[in-house]
Structures are given as structure tokens and as C-alpha cells.
Design an enzyme around this catalytic site. Structure first.
Site: not given
Ligand code: FPP
Length: 237
Positions: A17, A65
Site C-alpha cells: 500500500d 480495485n
């Protein structure tokens, strides 16, 4: 760093991340952050698997996503194709076995081809497993395992943890150490079944900067953890 006095986890998983924020802070586009993330993953997987860790799982792209902009999704898919093709000989030379976890549906044909090529080329390698979770969701993995067992007419009485594990995308050992970079403190539907007794570590570092030294720090921290798996050592209390 010398790891001989440290506790070595068998399976390490990282939620990658902070690529976007890393790039933004440098005045660059999000795409540059993803490229830097990919380069870091390449170096880090070699390092991690050379330290006696057997399995390294990474969250490259979640089923959710796909809700990002078409531009970003396309960029990531192109990066995967380009990266897997370009680096397949690197992973092979390093004796790393690359496997993928996730749903194949919704992935472009060229993405699937580049994944299959990498998997086939490295399938006999013995220097550790890099498990790339792509189009992956933890709930879907459990649901897909159940569907598969039902389709194969598995007797409910025969289902135990060991058998269930075999019906997941990959039959991997449990996660010992889960790391999420960039300071976010959540698991975001990642490998829920496998992380039941994992130790967690949430460094503030963005993924492109989470290098070998940062990983060393993580292992020093892991060595300090007292893993009891629900038991109590009464002599110690
Ligand atoms: C997180 O950063 C990263 C992703 C969404 C996935 C992409 C990961 C890579 C390209 C690196 C590794 C590649 C492979 C094949 C495993 P973010 O976009 O969520 O960053 P932000 O939270 O700062 O916006």
C-alpha cells in the site's frame, strides 16, 4: 543483515500500500508509484526468500480495485503484463516459484497469458514461493473453495481444515506475519482464512520505500512477539 539469531516466519504476507501517495509526495503521477512498487517487489522477493522464509504472498490487485478509474486499471494491467514478461527470467534465475491466487474471470487474455507463462516457467523452482494475489478477494476465495467442494461431491463429514486448505486457490501454509505498508491499519479482505493466527505489523513506510532494511526491522519486531496460539505457558505467568 544476519538473520541467524532471529525467528524466521515460514509465510510472510504483505499488503502493498502507498504507491500512489509515494508518487504524489514526489510530484509524480500515480503510475510512477506503481512502477516503483513493482521494482521494489522484485528486489524484496529475492531478499525475503533468501532468508529462509518459504512463502511470500503479496496483494497486487483486489477484486475491488476494478472500481478504480479505467485509466489506472489499464495502467496496472499493462504493468503486470510488461513486468511479468520482462522479469520472468529474473524470477527463474533466482529459483523462485511464482504462483497466482484470485479469480481468472474479468482478467484480460494477455494478463492471463503472462501469468501462465511465469507460472509454467518457474513451476519446478525450489527457492521459495512468491504468491501473487491478483483479482483476489478473501471472501471469494472461501466461496470458490466451497463451490469446488460441492461440485466434486465432497462428503461434508470429510471436511476439515486440512482438506479445506486444499480447495483454496493455493494450498499454502498459514500466514505467520502480515505486514501492511503505508500506515493503514486494516486487512481489506486479504487472505482471511490463512491469517487466522498471524502477527500483524503496520509500518508507516510507503511500499516503494519498504526495502531490505525496513524488512529487517520487521523481522526484529517479529522475533519479539510471543506467539501462543491460544495456549498459556503457566510457568511463565
Ligand atoms: C497500492 O498502492 C498498490 C496497488 C493497488 C497494487 C499495485 C501494486 C504494484 C504495481 C506493485 C507490485 C506489483 C505486483 C505484480 C505484485 P495504492 O495505489 O493503493 O496507493 P495509495 O493508497 O497511496 O493511493
Amino acid at each position: 543483515m544476519d538473520y541467524s539469531s532471529l525467528k524466521i516466519p515460514n509465510h510472510v504476507a504483505i499488503i502493498l500500500d502507498g504507491n500512489g501517495r509515494w508518487a504524489k509526495e514526489k510530484g509524480m503521477s500515480r503510475s510512477k508509484g506503481h512502477e516503483a512498487g513493482f521494482d521494489n517487489l522484485k528486489k524484496l522477493s529475492k531478499y525475503i526468500l533468501s532468508k529462509g522464509i518459504k512463502v511470500f504472498s503479496v496483494y497486487a490487485f483486489s477484486t475491488e480495485n476494478f472500481n478504480r478509474s479505467t485509466e489506472e486499471v489499464d495502467f496496472l494491467m499493462n504493468l503486470f503484463v510488461k513486468g511479468f514478461k520482462k522479469e520472468k527470467n529474473y524470477f527463474n534465475k533466482e529459483n523462485i516459484k511464482v504462483v497466482f491466487s484470485g479469480r481468472r474471470e474479468n482478467l484480460r487474455k494477455d494478463v492471463l497469458e503472462s501469468m501462465d507463462e511465469l507460472t509454467n516457467l518457474t513451476k519446478d523452482n525450489t527457492g521459495g514461493i512468491l504468491n501473487i494475489c491478483l483479482n483476489y478477494g478473501g471472501h471469494f476465495e472461501i466461496i470458490d473453495a466451497c463451490k469446488k467442494m460441492i461440485k466434486e461431491n465432497i462428503n461434508p463429514e470429510d471436511i476439515d481444515e486440512e482438506l479445506f486448505n486444499k480447495y483454496l486457490y493455493q494450498d499454502l501454509p498459514p500466514i505467520d506475519y502480515l505486514i501492511r505498508t503505508s500506515g493503514e491499519i486494516r486487512v481489506s479482505n486479504f487472505m482471511l482464512w490463512q491469517m487466522s493466527y498471524a502477527e500483524f505489523y503496520f509500518p508507516n513506510t510507503y511500499f516503494p520505500d519498504f526495502n531490505e532494511e525496513e524488512f529487517d526491522k520487521a523481522i526484529v519486531e517479529y522475533t519479539k512477539r510471543d506467539r501462543r496460539f491460544g495456549k498459556i505457558d503457566y510457568d511463565k505467568k
